[in-house]
Design a protein around this motif. Structure first.
Motif, PDB file in Angstrom:
ATOM      1  N   UNK A  36       1.276  -1.142  -0.018  1.00 47.87           N
ATOM      2  CA  UNK A  36      -0.239   0.317  -0.081  1.00 47.87           C
ATOM      3  C   UNK A  36       0.698   1.078  -0.185  1.00 47.87           C
ATOM      4  N   UNK A  37       1.905   0.979   0.628  1.00 43.81           N
ATOM      5  CA  UNK A  37       2.620   2.430   0.867  1.00 43.81           C
ATOM      6  C   UNK A  37       3.616   2.943  -0.898  1.00 43.81           C
ATOM      7  N   UNK A  38       4.484   1.463  -1.360  1.00 47.05           N
ATOM      8  CA  UNK A  38       5.070   1.532  -2.772  1.00 47.05           C
ATOM      9  C   UNK A  38       3.266   2.215  -3.852  1.00 47.05           C
ATOM     10  N   UNK A  39       2.206   1.822  -3.717  1.00 48.89           N
ATOM     11  CA  UNK A  39       1.346   2.336  -4.139  1.00 48.89           C
ATOM     12  C   UNK A  39       1.108   3.571  -4.679  1.00 48.89           C
ATOM     13  N   UNK A  40       1.097   4.048  -3.052  1.00 47.88           N
ATOM     14  CA  UNK A  40       0.721   5.555  -2.600  1.00 47.88           C
ATOM     15  C   UNK A  40       1.978   6.954  -3.029  1.00 47.88           C
ATOM     16  N   UNK A  41       3.255   6.202  -3.291  1.00 49.25           N
ATOM     17  CA  UNK A  41       3.908   6.698  -2.815  1.00 49.25           C
ATOM     18  C   UNK A  41       3.900   7.333  -5.397  1.00 49.25           C
ATOM     19  N   UNK A  42       4.138   5.627  -5.387  1.00 46.13           N
ATOM     20  CA  UNK A  42       4.676   6.381  -6.836  1.00 46.13           C
ATOM     21  C   UNK A  42       6.243   6.077  -7.560  1.00 46.13           C
ATOM     22  N   UNK A  43       5.600   6.928  -8.345  1.00 45.31           N
ATOM     23  CA  UNK A  43       6.995   7.701  -8.991  1.00 45.31           C
ATOM     24  C   UNK A  43       7.292   9.069  -8.518  1.00 45.31           C
ATOM     25  N   UNK A  44       6.776   9.543  -7.324  1.00 51.03           N
ATOM     26  CA  UNK A  44       6.536  11.039  -6.714  1.00 51.03           C
ATOM     27  C   UNK A  44       7.180  11.296  -5.746  1.00 51.03           C
ATOM     28  N   UNK A  45       7.920  11.540  -4.971  1.00 53.30           N
ATOM     29  CA  UNK A  45       8.279  12.222  -3.458  1.00 53.30           C
ATOM     30  C   UNK A  45       7.389  12.555  -2.971  1.00 53.30           C
ATOM     31  N   UNK A  46       7.264  12.666  -1.837  1.00 57.05           N
ATOM     32  CA  UNK A  46       5.618  12.514  -0.714  1.00 57.05           C
ATOM     33  C   UNK A  46       6.855  12.070   0.375  1.00 57.05           C
ATOM     34  N   UNK A  48       6.044  12.057   3.908  1.00 56.52           N
ATOM     35  CA  UNK A  48       5.559  11.012   4.873  1.00 56.52           C
ATOM     36  C   UNK A  48       4.360  11.430   5.580  1.00 56.52           C
ATOM     37  N   UNK A  49       4.075  13.144   6.088  1.00 56.19           N
ATOM     38  CA  UNK A  49       2.606  13.085   6.660  1.00 56.19           C
ATOM     39  C   UNK A  49       1.706  12.696   5.154  1.00 56.19           C
ATOM     40  N   UNK A  50       1.929  12.935   4.125  1.00 59.90           N
ATOM     41  CA  UNK A  50       1.034  12.899   2.949  1.00 59.90           C
ATOM     42  C   UNK A  50       1.043  11.377   3.075  1.00 59.90           C
ATOM     43  N   UNK A  51       2.175  10.717   2.402  1.00 61.45           N
ATOM     44  CA  UNK A  51       2.033   9.640   2.751  1.00 61.45           C
ATOM     45  C   UNK A  51       0.984   8.583   4.319  1.00 61.45           C
ATOM     46  N   UNK A  52       0.901   8.819   5.140  1.00 68.04           N
ATOM     47  CA  UNK A  52       0.111   8.672   6.187  1.00 68.04           C
ATOM     48  C   UNK A  52      -1.842   8.918   6.085  1.00 68.04           C
ATOM     49  N   UNK A  53      -1.416  10.664   5.137  1.00 72.62           N
ATOM     50  CA  UNK A  53      -3.014  10.833   5.028  1.00 72.62           C
ATOM     51  C   UNK A  53      -3.629  10.037   3.640  1.00 72.62           C
ATOM     52  N   UNK A  54      -2.809   9.628   2.370  1.00 70.20           N
ATOM     53  CA  UNK A  54      -2.832   8.602   1.601  1.00 70.20           C
ATOM     54  C   UNK A  54      -3.754   7.665   2.132  1.00 70.20           C
ATOM     55  N   UNK A  55      -2.474   6.654   3.221  1.00 67.81           N
ATOM     56  CA  UNK A  55      -2.518   5.485   2.824  1.00 67.81           C
ATOM     57  C   UNK A  55      -4.123   5.462   3.591  1.00 67.81           C
ATOM     58  N   UNK A  56      -3.639   6.572   5.144  1.00 74.14           N
ATOM     59  CA  UNK A  56      -4.968   6.113   6.191  1.00 74.14           C
ATOM     60  C   UNK A  56      -4.480   5.795   7.518  1.00 74.14           C
ATOM     61  N   UNK A  57      -2.601   4.613   6.922  1.00 74.16           N
ATOM     62  CA  UNK A  57      -2.094   4.465   8.672  1.00 74.16           C
ATOM     63  C   UNK A  57      -2.171   5.644   9.333  1.00 74.16           C
ATOM     64  N   UNK A  83      12.132  22.506   5.436  1.00 72.51           N
ATOM     65  CA  UNK A  83      11.837  22.551   7.032  1.00 72.51           C
ATOM     66  C   UNK A  83      12.280  20.871   7.036  1.00 72.51           C
ATOM     67  N   UNK A  84      13.500  20.990   7.877  1.00 69.80           N
ATOM     68  CA  UNK A  84      14.359  19.934   8.374  1.00 69.80           C
ATOM     69  C   UNK A  84      13.537  19.233   9.399  1.00 69.80           C
ATOM     70  N   UNK A  85      12.840  19.089   9.475  1.00 69.96           N
ATOM     71  CA  UNK A  85      11.662  18.592  10.977  1.00 69.96           C
ATOM     72  C   UNK A  85      11.354  17.687   9.843  1.00 69.96           C
ATOM     73  N   UNK A  86      10.739  18.207   7.776  1.00 68.55           N
ATOM     74  CA  UNK A  86       9.873  17.451   7.479  1.00 68.55           C
ATOM     75  C   UNK A  86      11.043  15.661   6.792  1.00 68.55           C
ATOM     76  N   UNK A  87       9.587  14.890   6.943  1.00 69.53           N
ATOM     77  CA  UNK A  87      10.432  14.092   5.976  1.00 69.53           C
ATOM     78  C   UNK A  87      10.266  13.369   4.468  1.00 69.53           C
ATOM     79  N   UNK A  88      11.007  14.052   3.341  1.00 73.17           N
ATOM     80  CA  UNK A  88      10.864  13.335   2.516  1.00 73.17           C
ATOM     81  C   UNK A  88      10.665  11.561   1.882  1.00 73.17           C
ATOM     82  N   UNK A  89       9.540  11.001   0.927  1.00 73.52           N
ATOM     83  CA  UNK A  89       9.907   9.847   0.745  1.00 73.52           C
ATOM     84  C   UNK A  89      10.219   9.740  -0.790  1.00 73.52           C
ATOM     85  N   UNK A  90      10.726   9.311  -1.718  1.00 67.93           N
ATOM     86  CA  UNK A  90      10.658   8.347  -2.394  1.00 67.93           C
ATOM     87  C   UNK A  90      10.895   6.925  -3.488  1.00 67.93           C
ATOM     88  N   UNK A  91      10.467   6.872  -3.756  1.00 68.08           N
ATOM     89  CA  UNK A  91      10.952   5.258  -4.514  1.00 68.08           C
ATOM     90  C   UNK A  91      12.434   4.911  -5.132  1.00 68.08           C
TER      91      UNK A  91
END
Length: 117
Positions: A36-46, A48-57, A83-91
């Protein structure tokens, strides 16, 4: 619908999802939540808070799953540029490859799910 019927339906759904998850682990090497997380990320950079929102986790659960995927080199996490406190995720390339495998996967729907679908 009686309450007990709802609980039994949820049990059947849970068992069917567990059987699908076994197939995911066997064929792709990721569990259902990781898929589910892999699908939420797709080819985008997101974020981590957005990933939580997209997945409902919940954020804490999302963080654990992201850490697990990062340890297996399926995602890369970096600090935000503004904002260095934010975490950016990408595949990573391996993560993109796993996502492509997921997209082409033909799962056998367990009988418990077939009757619900």
């Amino acid at each position: 619908m009686e309450k007990i019927q709802t609980i039994c339906l949820m049990r059947d759904l849970f068992l069917g999802l567990r059987q699908l998850e076994d197939q995911l682990i066997e064929q792709v090497g990721v569990d259902l939540n990781e898929a589910i997380l892999l699908c939420a990320l797709g080819s985008d950079s997101r974020l981590s808070t957005e990933v939580s929102r997209l997945t409902g986790f919940l954020p804490a659960h999302t963080s654990k799953l992201l850490a697990s995927l990062e340890r297996r080199n399926l995602i890369k996490r970096t600090a935000g540029s503004v904002d260095r406190r934010q975490v950016v995720c990408q595949l990573t390339e391996a993560g993109l490859s796993s996502l492509e495998t997921l997209r082409g996967l033909e799962l056998d729907y367990p009988p418990t799910l077939q009757k619900l679908l």
